[in-house]
Design a protein around this motif. Structure first.
Motif, PDB file in Angstrom:
ATOM      1  N   GLU A 220      -6.260   4.957  -1.242  1.00  0.00           N
ATOM      2  CA  GLU A 220      -7.667   5.106  -1.619  1.00  0.00           C
ATOM      3  C   GLU A 220      -8.098   3.973  -2.553  1.00  0.00           C
ATOM      4  O   GLU A 220      -9.243   3.519  -2.499  1.00  0.00           O
ATOM      5  N   THR A 221      -7.182   3.514  -3.399  1.00  0.00           N
ATOM      6  CA  THR A 221      -7.498   2.378  -4.278  1.00  0.00           C
ATOM      7  C   THR A 221      -7.869   1.172  -3.422  1.00  0.00           C
ATOM      8  O   THR A 221      -8.904   0.527  -3.633  1.00  0.00           O
ATOM      9  N   TRP A 222      -7.029   0.884  -2.433  1.00  0.00           N
ATOM     10  CA  TRP A 222      -7.300  -0.265  -1.561  1.00  0.00           C
ATOM     11  C   TRP A 222      -8.628  -0.097  -0.830  1.00  0.00           C
ATOM     12  O   TRP A 222      -9.385  -1.045  -0.675  1.00  0.00           O
TER      13      TRP A 222
ATOM     14  N   CYS B 276       0.856  -1.184   0.000  1.00  0.00           N
ATOM     15  CA  CYS B 276       0.000   0.000   0.000  1.00  0.00           C
ATOM     16  C   CYS B 276       0.892   1.234   0.000  1.00  0.00           C
ATOM     17  O   CYS B 276       1.750   1.390   0.870  1.00  0.00           O
ATOM     18  N   ASN B 277       0.670   2.104  -0.967  1.00  0.00           N
ATOM     19  CA  ASN B 277       1.436   3.338  -1.076  1.00  0.00           C
ATOM     20  C   ASN B 277       0.753   4.438  -0.261  1.00  0.00           C
ATOM     21  O   ASN B 277      -0.237   5.023  -0.679  1.00  0.00           O
ATOM     22  N   ALA B 278       1.280   4.662   0.933  1.00  0.00           N
ATOM     23  CA  ALA B 278       0.735   5.722   1.787  1.00  0.00           C
ATOM     24  C   ALA B 278       1.803   6.779   2.003  1.00  0.00           C
ATOM     25  O   ALA B 278       1.973   7.312   3.089  1.00  0.00           O
TER      26      ALA B 278
ATOM     27  N   GLU C  47       7.082   7.180  -5.819  1.00  0.00           N
ATOM     28  CA  GLU C  47       7.232   6.507  -7.113  1.00  0.00           C
ATOM     29  C   GLU C  47       7.485   5.036  -6.824  1.00  0.00           C
ATOM     30  O   GLU C  47       8.226   4.683  -5.912  1.00  0.00           O
ATOM     31  N   SER C  48       6.900   4.163  -7.652  1.00  0.00           N
ATOM     32  CA  SER C  48       6.864   2.754  -7.279  1.00  0.00           C
ATOM     33  C   SER C  48       8.243   2.111  -7.063  1.00  0.00           C
ATOM     34  O   SER C  48       8.459   1.448  -6.051  1.00  0.00           O
ATOM     35  N   THR C  49       9.181   2.327  -7.992  1.00  0.00           N
ATOM     36  CA  THR C  49      10.468   1.636  -7.822  1.00  0.00           C
ATOM     37  C   THR C  49      11.272   2.229  -6.661  1.00  0.00           C
ATOM     38  O   THR C  49      11.983   1.515  -5.960  1.00  0.00           O
TER      39      THR C  49
ATOM     40  N   ASN D  55       2.618  -6.067  -6.311  1.00  0.00           N
ATOM     41  CA  ASN D  55       1.487  -5.240  -6.707  1.00  0.00           C
ATOM     42  C   ASN D  55       1.356  -4.065  -5.747  1.00  0.00           C
ATOM     43  O   ASN D  55       1.097  -4.236  -4.559  1.00  0.00           O
ATOM     44  N   LEU D  56       1.547  -2.865  -6.294  1.00  0.00           N
ATOM     45  CA  LEU D  56       1.475  -1.656  -5.479  1.00  0.00           C
ATOM     46  C   LEU D  56       0.203  -0.889  -5.811  1.00  0.00           C
ATOM     47  O   LEU D  56      -0.087  -0.627  -6.967  1.00  0.00           O
ATOM     48  N   ASN D  57      -0.553  -0.554  -4.775  1.00  0.00           N
ATOM     49  CA  ASN D  57      -1.702   0.326  -4.972  1.00  0.00           C
ATOM     50  C   ASN D  57      -1.728   1.407  -3.914  1.00  0.00           C
ATOM     51  O   ASN D  57      -1.193   1.258  -2.816  1.00  0.00           O
TER      52      ASN D  57
ATOM     53  N   CYS E 226      12.493   9.104 -14.358  1.00  0.00           N
ATOM     54  CA  CYS E 226      11.244   8.626 -13.756  1.00  0.00           C
ATOM     55  C   CYS E 226      10.159   9.693 -13.859  1.00  0.00           C
ATOM     56  O   CYS E 226      10.375  10.788 -14.367  1.00  0.00           O
ATOM     57  N   GLY E 227       9.006   9.351 -13.345  1.00  0.00           N
ATOM     58  CA  GLY E 227       7.848  10.224 -13.456  1.00  0.00           C
ATOM     59  C   GLY E 227       8.034  11.572 -12.791  1.00  0.00           C
ATOM     60  O   GLY E 227       7.384  12.549 -13.161  1.00  0.00           O
ATOM     61  N   LEU E 228       8.911  11.642 -11.803  1.00  0.00           N
ATOM     62  CA  LEU E 228       9.112  12.938 -11.147  1.00  0.00           C
ATOM     63  C   LEU E 228       9.623  13.947 -12.167  1.00  0.00           C
ATOM     64  O   LEU E 228       9.086  15.036 -12.320  1.00  0.00           O
ATOM     65  N   GLY E 229      10.655  13.552 -12.886  1.00  0.00           N
ATOM     66  CA  GLY E 229      11.259  14.466 -13.856  1.00  0.00           C
ATOM     67  C   GLY E 229      10.383  14.726 -15.060  1.00  0.00           C
ATOM     68  O   GLY E 229      10.272  15.868 -15.520  1.00  0.00           O
TER      69      GLY E 229
END
Ligand SMILES: Cc1cc2nc3c(=O)[nH]c(=O)nc-3n(C[C@H](O)[C@H](O)[C@H](O)COP(=O)(O)O)c2cc1C
Ligand code: FES
Lengths: 614, 155
Positions: free
Chosen positions: A341-343, A210-212, A303-305, A336-338, A518-521
């Motif tokens: 709120e998704t969870w 869970c990404n919190a 970011e996931s990684t 699997n990362l979510n 990555c997505g940040l940049g």
């Protein structure tokens, strides 16, 4: 709990108890927002006062998570009438106990006053802020003490888990999530069912996470879900683990959210005690456990990684995404990362059924979304609405518009990866796809309202400064690109902007979007790019005229008192910390620019709009 | 400063000497000393069986850990977006003046540290500050000073 029927029996007896209780229930919001306004004191005095007035055994007080209307905190709802009191001060408590709890009458001064109709509204249901919401995820918060697993079970909690354990096959669960149309709430909007299916397809010790980390500054819905209803996230993760075939899950939560960590820790302990986590859950043969990992305040760790590197005990630096984390993620295993709120949506879907869930929202974005409506707006707080609700409805009908008779200028959505949306697009419906058409994103749900006093160049500078600090520094385009952008923006805000700065900003933005790791940049230039698109005139005013029209960039404006508008009320002169304003009562005042430090107090306090930005 | 190694061992045991829990161990040590005393680095390296360079890497990457002493009261001014547009900078100005330190600094008597943080999740009550674990919301230039007065030594 041994098995399914013991859980069902327990739930039934809890619900019977609730329905037959003769106690009056007070739901007192103890979320972080209300907490910052002093819920603790109100609670303490409430307990004392109930004791004093002999009502202690007739009233039940629930300290709950966030009710959403944080602007009005501390707030409480008194059942069964659902009387809504807000902005409660400790000294109001005796009156509440005496008037309402003892005599059944209303304390009018604590009611919410509708700004339009000037009517005092008694219950939550009448207040526009709540009336226009659909609170699928957030609605149970006021009925749940987050530290009580029984409260959650009473509200039909862990029913979805039961279904997933006993009535459905893993494939069926995944199909159900696919049918629901649920997409990731962490910002990317990736279809959750597809992600689960891909992860389940790869062999190895699969993990669910869970990404919190909630890095978007200005967004706090994940925090409020974890603080207010931690079991909903745990239940979602258990269901996901069953579907994907995972034995171990992690919740990666920010160390800066101590209450969330506390409530989550207690919730996990209780779930384990009840046999919902651990070996052989409810005698189903399924094993799963959860662990909390506290992150250390780095935006990039969302970011996931990077998050997975951080979970492994390393600095959180992202990897290039040649390999997907669903195949090779945490500990090189399928992961699997979510998002939180998704969870939290998962049990709701299993309970209401995917088809019914898919009726809510727009064609490609299903369900509701929680927005953190903050900044220059009257009713700040957390707002949950069906996907597709227009920005105008959210900001003006629910949010009550802009305070202090100021004018709306823009709304910033999607945090540092998003952009600023001007007034002409206010009728757009907010979902995953609509806002990207105008250069922003819905993102994780931050919605920061800006008024005429917000300088768009300063806001762009603000985000670039934020991202420069947060860039992990691995790749050149992001690290150097942000640095150069900030130098230019700093110069523009200081009055040293030159012709040619704007094209260079645009060029830098394009380079970063194309070549960052990555997505940040890749998303970092968005705040600059969108503000250039819609508010170029403000940049030009800074660069060519050396003026900051909003009165934010100190070297680029000064204050002047308009002698015609000034009524000589003396308020500004009294408040000025530098004694830079002089004047006689009822006569126009004068501001001495040599003494003025541009703190803006006079501008804010003047009731006649006589202090002008020049 | 005396280091209580027994306490440090207890913290490590809480997590079961997993190198993956390094960050949380460092955060827990900070709860005791307000920072991670660098003398602990070799000790942790040996206990967790990981290189000192990784420990330095982690300790400097994350903002919740510091290798330099911090004040007893950590005053954090939220500079998140919501607080920024509601004038967080003005709170910072006022606090810098009042405490006589700059953002990022610590008072000489090690009572107060002042820092800017990015969003503490109380955006609706902005601008906000936290002092250790207490949150104060809805502040302005003058109320912010009232809110930190209670932490000052009397006299
Ligand atoms: C720089 C950066 C920061 C991110 N921060 C977060 C975050 O704070 N919370 C979050 O849930 N997702 C964040 N994400 C998105 C995650 O990488 C990931 O897509 C998401 O957690 C997946 O969950 P979902 O499919 O349920 O949305 C971030 C992405 C990037 C590139
Ligand atoms: S922006 Fe300040 S608490 Fe979120």
């Amino acid at each position: 709990m041994e098995n399914r029927s013991s859980l069902e029996g327990h739930r039934k007896s809890l619900q019977d108890n609730r329905d037959s209780s003769e106690k009056r229930l007070i739901s007192l919001c103890a979320g972080s927002g209300c907490g910052a306004y002093g819920t603790d004191k109100v609670y303490k005095i409430l307990l004392e006062e109930l004791e004093k007035q002999g009502l202690a055994d007739k009233i039940e007080i629930k300290l709950t998570g966030c009710h959403g209307f944080c602007e009005r905190g501390p707030l409480m709802v008194i059942h069964p009438e659902k009387i809504f009191y807000s902005r409660i001060q400790p000294e109001d408590v005796p009156e509440i106990v005496e008037t309402t709890l003892k005599n059944g009458e209303i304390v009018t001064k604590l009611l919410f006053k509708d700004l339009g109709t000037k009517k005092k509204l008694e219950t939550e249901a009448e207040i526009p802020f709540y009336k226009l919401q659909q609170r699928l995820i957030f609605g149970k918060n006021p009925m749940i003490d987050p530290r009580s697993i029984d409260d959650y079970i009473t509200e039909d909690g862990y029913k979805g888990m039961e279904k997933a354990l006993f009535d459905m096959k893993p494939d069926q669960i995944i199909d159900e999530i696919k049918t629901s149309g649920l997409r990731g709430r962490g910002g990317g909007g990736f279809p959750t069912g597809i992600k689960w299916a891909t992860c389940a397809h790869h062999d190895g010790d699969r993990y669910v996470i869970c990404n919190a980390d909630e890095g978007d500054p200005g967004a706090y819905m994940d925090r409020s879900i974890l603080e207010g209803n931690p079991h909903s996230v745990i239940e979602g993760m258990i269901i996901g683990a069953i579907a994907i075939g995972s034995k171990q899950g992690y919740i990666y939560v920010r160390h800066e959210y101590p209450l969330a960590v506390d409530n989550l820790t207690k919730a996990i302990d209780d779930a384990r005690k009840y046999g919902f986590l651990g070996k052989n859950i409810l005698n189903s043969g399924f094993d799963f456990d959860l662990k909390i990992s506290r992150g250390g305040g780095a935006f990039v760790c969302g970011e996931s990684t990077a998050l997975m590197a951080s979970l492994e005990g390393k600095p959180g630096r992202p990897k290039a995404k040649y390999v997907h984390t669903v195949e090779k993620g945490f500990r090189d295993s399928p992961t699997n990362l979510n998002n939180v709120e998704t969870w939290a949506n998962v049990p709701v879907i299993l309970n209401m059924g995917a088809d019914k869930y898919a009726d809510i929202g727009t064609e490609k974005s299903k369900g509701t979304k929680i927005f953190s409506l903050v900044g220059k707006v009257v009713n700040t707080g957390l707002v949950e609405v069906p996907m597709g609700t227009s920005l105008r409805t959210i900001i003006f009908d629910i949010g009550g518009g802009i305070p202090n008779k100021r004018k709306f200028k823009a709304v910033q959505t999607g945090g540092p990866s998003g952009g600023c949306i001007p007034e002409m697009f206010l009728d757009l419906g907010v979902d995953f796809d609509e806002l990207s058409k105008v250069g922003s994103i819905m993102g994780s749900g931050g919605m920061i309202v800006m008024d005429q006093d917000t300088c768009m160049v300063d806001v762009a500078r603000y985000f670039v400064d934020f991202l420069k600090d947060e860039s992990c520094g691995q790749c050149n385009p992001c690290r150097e690109g942000l640095k150069r952008m900030l130098e230019i923006l700093d110069r523009i805000c200081a009055g040293d902007g030159v012709e040619g700065d704007i094209p260079v900003l645009e060029e830098l933005g394009e380079m970063m979007q194309k070549f960052s790791l990555c997505g940040l940049g890749t998303s970092a230039p968005n705040p600059v790019v969108t503000s250039l698109l819609y508010f170029k005139d403000e940049y030009e005013a800074h660069i060519k005229d050396k003026k900051c029209p909003a009165g934010v960039c100190k070297p680029l404006f000064y204050y002047e008192i308009d002698a015609d508008a000034c009524k000589g009320c003396t308020l500004c002169a009294k408040k000025c910390p530098e004694i830079a304003i002089v004047g006689e009562k009822k006569k126009p005042h004068v501001l001495d620019n040599n003494k003025c430090v541009k703190c803006g107090i006079c501008y804010e306090v003047c009731k006649f709009g006589a202090v002008k930005i020049m | 400063m005396e280091i209580d190694y027994k306490k440090i061992e207890e913290i490590i045991q809480r997590y079961g000497t997993e190198p993956e829990d390094l960050l949380m161990i460092l955060q827990d040590i900070s709860e005791i000393y307000n920072y991670v005393p660098p003398v602990l680095v070799p000790f942790l390296s040996q206990k967790l069986n990981i290189g000192e360079s990784l420990i330095y890497g982690v300790a400097t990457f994350y903002k919740t850990v510091s290798l330099e002493p911090k004040g007893k009261y950590m005053v954090s001014v939220c500079t998140g977006t919501a607080c920024h547009v509601r004038g967080a900078e003005k709170l910072m100005d006022a606090l810098e003046n009042d405490l006589g330190i700059e953002e990022g600094g610590t008072t000489e008597d090690l009572e107060f540290s002042l820092e800017g943080v990015r969003c503490i999740g109380c955006c609706a009550s902005g601008p906000v500050i936290t002092v250790n674990k207490d949150t104060h919301g809805g502040l302005d230039r003058s109320t912010v000073l009232e809110s930190i007065a209670q932490y000052k030594k009397s006299g």
